[in-house]
Scaffold this motif. Structure first.
Motif, short mmCIF file in Angstrom:
data_model
loop_
_atom_site.label_atom_id
_atom_site.label_comp_id
_atom_site.label_asym_id
_atom_site.label_seq_id
_atom_site.Cartn_x
_atom_site.Cartn_y
_atom_site.Cartn_z
N THR A 20 0.85 -1.19 0.00
CA THR A 20 0.00 0.00 0.00
C THR A 20 0.88 1.23 0.00
OG1 THR A 20 -1.80 -1.11 1.18
CG2 THR A 20 -1.75 1.30 1.27
N VAL A 21 0.65 2.12 -0.95
CA VAL A 21 1.36 3.40 -1.00
C VAL A 21 0.42 4.46 -0.45
CG1 VAL A 21 0.64 3.75 -3.41
CG2 VAL A 21 2.55 5.06 -2.47
N ARG A 22 0.99 5.34 0.36
CA ARG A 22 0.18 6.37 1.02
C ARG A 22 0.88 7.72 0.94
NH1 ARG A 22 -3.86 6.54 4.87
NH2 ARG A 22 -3.88 8.42 6.16
N ILE A 23 0.10 8.76 0.72
CA ILE A 23 0.62 10.13 0.77
C ILE A 23 0.15 10.73 2.09
CG2 ILE A 23 0.75 12.36 -0.37
CD1 ILE A 23 1.88 10.12 -2.05
N ASP A 24 1.04 10.71 3.09
CA ASP A 24 0.69 11.27 4.39
C ASP A 24 0.53 12.79 4.28
OD1 ASP A 24 0.68 8.91 5.87
OD2 ASP A 24 2.86 8.94 6.09
N GLY A 25 -0.53 13.29 4.89
CA GLY A 25 -0.81 14.72 4.86
C GLY A 25 -1.78 15.12 3.76
N LEU A 26 -2.02 14.23 2.80
CA LEU A 26 -2.92 14.56 1.70
C LEU A 26 -4.34 14.81 2.22
CD1 LEU A 26 -2.84 14.84 -1.42
CD2 LEU A 26 -3.67 12.48 -1.55
N GLN A 27 -4.70 14.11 3.28
CA GLN A 27 -6.05 14.26 3.83
C GLN A 27 -6.28 15.65 4.42
OE1 GLN A 27 -3.68 12.31 4.94
NE2 GLN A 27 -3.41 12.56 7.15
N ASN A 28 -5.22 16.41 4.62
CA ASN A 28 -5.35 17.76 5.18
C ASN A 28 -5.30 18.85 4.11
OD1 ASN A 28 -5.34 16.63 7.81
ND2 ASN A 28 -3.10 16.56 7.77
N THR A 29 -5.32 18.44 2.84
CA THR A 29 -5.22 19.41 1.74
C THR A 29 -6.50 19.39 0.91
OG1 THR A 29 -4.31 17.88 0.09
CG2 THR A 29 -2.76 18.87 1.65
N MET A 30 -6.51 20.24 -0.13
CA MET A 30 -7.62 20.27 -1.09
C MET A 30 -7.15 19.82 -2.47
SD MET A 30 -9.45 23.85 0.01
CE MET A 30 -10.75 23.63 -1.21
N THR A 31 -5.98 19.20 -2.54
CA THR A 31 -5.44 18.78 -3.82
C THR A 31 -5.37 17.27 -3.89
OG1 THR A 31 -3.60 19.09 -5.38
CG2 THR A 31 -3.03 18.78 -3.06
N ASP A 32 -5.13 16.74 -5.09
CA ASP A 32 -4.99 15.30 -5.29
C ASP A 32 -3.53 14.96 -5.55
OD1 ASP A 32 -7.72 15.22 -5.06
OD2 ASP A 32 -8.08 15.03 -7.21
#
Length: 336
Positions: free
Chosen positions: A91-103
């Motif tokens: 599983t690859v994850r972008i930590d902090g993405l959930q706190n943004t408005m971008t993809d």
């Protein structure tokens, strides 16, 4: 026509810059079995970078330290690691993405030529890398990217809006939209596939200038001076559409095309652009019809106001992009 959108231009576009919504981009490329080069590009606002980090669920060891360099509008991080567990199935994850408005667009290229592409969002910041990816999955991703690129590509929309205002008659409007579509489809394909190479900075400046030109033609028309854009808007749409296609290609080159699915990705990105463009045109025409129904006597004034609004925003972009191009050229020249 569609002059009511002039107020929208003044209220919303002036503080904005074109292509304001920029996704992050993660590319993981297998150079030799088990060893991967990573490129992670995140948007920047001034000197501030989005607080994002990449993690994998499996065990890994870094082979090189992470290096960071800044471009005009992004931070680019690169490093190399060895996967102690097979990358497929992790599983690859972008930590902090959930706190943004971008993809974030993730692209994994294996040494056997297979490619996996996935779009991560603030609602779904992680995904599992499968054994292989189907063409239909790639098609869906790039279709959505195409739609979003045109809907958030404010400069392209302003050019289309200006064409709608100056074009008179349904048949002429169909010819104009078709000409614009054909032109940018041609240069999008040629540039993306590597047959034509055009520097992005002058292209972006000229795209903004194309909007100023059509806006000025609208004002001339309302003064009784019929210019080329009013007589043959389809010709203007085709000529400048070639430039806009290079702009689309620049955005697509930043995203990248998945190996093994290049024709599918290119085709559906272009289809997505057309869908977004038609949605915008349909919305503009509906608002125009609604406005004319209640304020038909103000159509001329609204057209002129819209032209000045569009032209002012576009002229700001021309100056901004020319200055940025000149500064970048000076810096590059000083470093060589």
């Amino acid at each position: 026509m569609v002059a009511i959108l002039g107020a929208w231009c003044l209220a919303w576009l002036v503080p904005c810059s074109a292509h304001e919504v920029r996704p992050s981009y993660l590319e993981v490329r297998e150079k030799r079995p088990g060893e991967f080069d990573v490129l992670f590009k995140t948007p920047m606002r001034g000197e501030l970078r989005l607080a994002l980090a990449t993690t994998f669920s499996g065990r890994a060891e870094d082979l090189t330290p992470m290096t960071t360099r800044a471009t005009v509008d992004a931070a680019v991080q690169t490093w190399r690691f060895r996967a102690l567990d097979p990358l497929r199935g992790q599983t690859v994850r972008i930590d902090g993405l959930q706190n943004t408005m971008t993809d974030a667009l993730v692209r994994v290229v294996f040494s056997d030529g297979t490619t996996w592409v996935r779009r991560l969002t603030p609602q779904e910041p992680a995904a599992t890398i499968p054994a292989q990816q189907s063409g239909w999955s790639v098609a869906g991703i790039y279709l959505k990217l195409g739609v979003e690129h045109i809907l958030f590509g404010i400069d392209h929309l302003l050019f289309v809006l200006a064409l709608l205002i100056i074009t008179r008659g349904t048949w002429l409007l169909v010819k104009t939209v078709t000409a614009f579509t054909a032109a940018h489809s041609i240069t999008l394909a040629l540039a993306t596939l590597g047959y034509v190479h055009v520097p992005s900075a002058p292209v972006e400046a000229t795209i903004a200038l194309s909007i100023v030109f059509v806006a000025a033609e609208i004002v001339r028309l309302q003064r009784g001076q019929e210019g080329l854009a009013a007589r043959a808007p389809w010709l203007i749409a085709f000529a400048f559409g070639l430039l806009h296609g290079f702009g689309f290609a620049g955005a697509l080159s930043e995203i990248g095309l998945p190996e093994g699915h290049v024709p599918v990705a290119l085709l559906f990105f272009n289809i997505g652009v057309e869908i977004g463009q038609l949605l915008f045109i349909a919305t503009a025409l509906c608002l125009s019809a609604l406005f004319l129904r209640f304020h038909s006597g103000r159509a001329r004034v609204a057209s002129v106001a819209a032209a000045y609004a569009i032209g002012s925003v576009a002229m700001f972009w021309v100056i901004e992009r020319v200055v940025a191009f000149d500064v970048g050229h000076r810096i590059w020249g000083a470093s060589t």
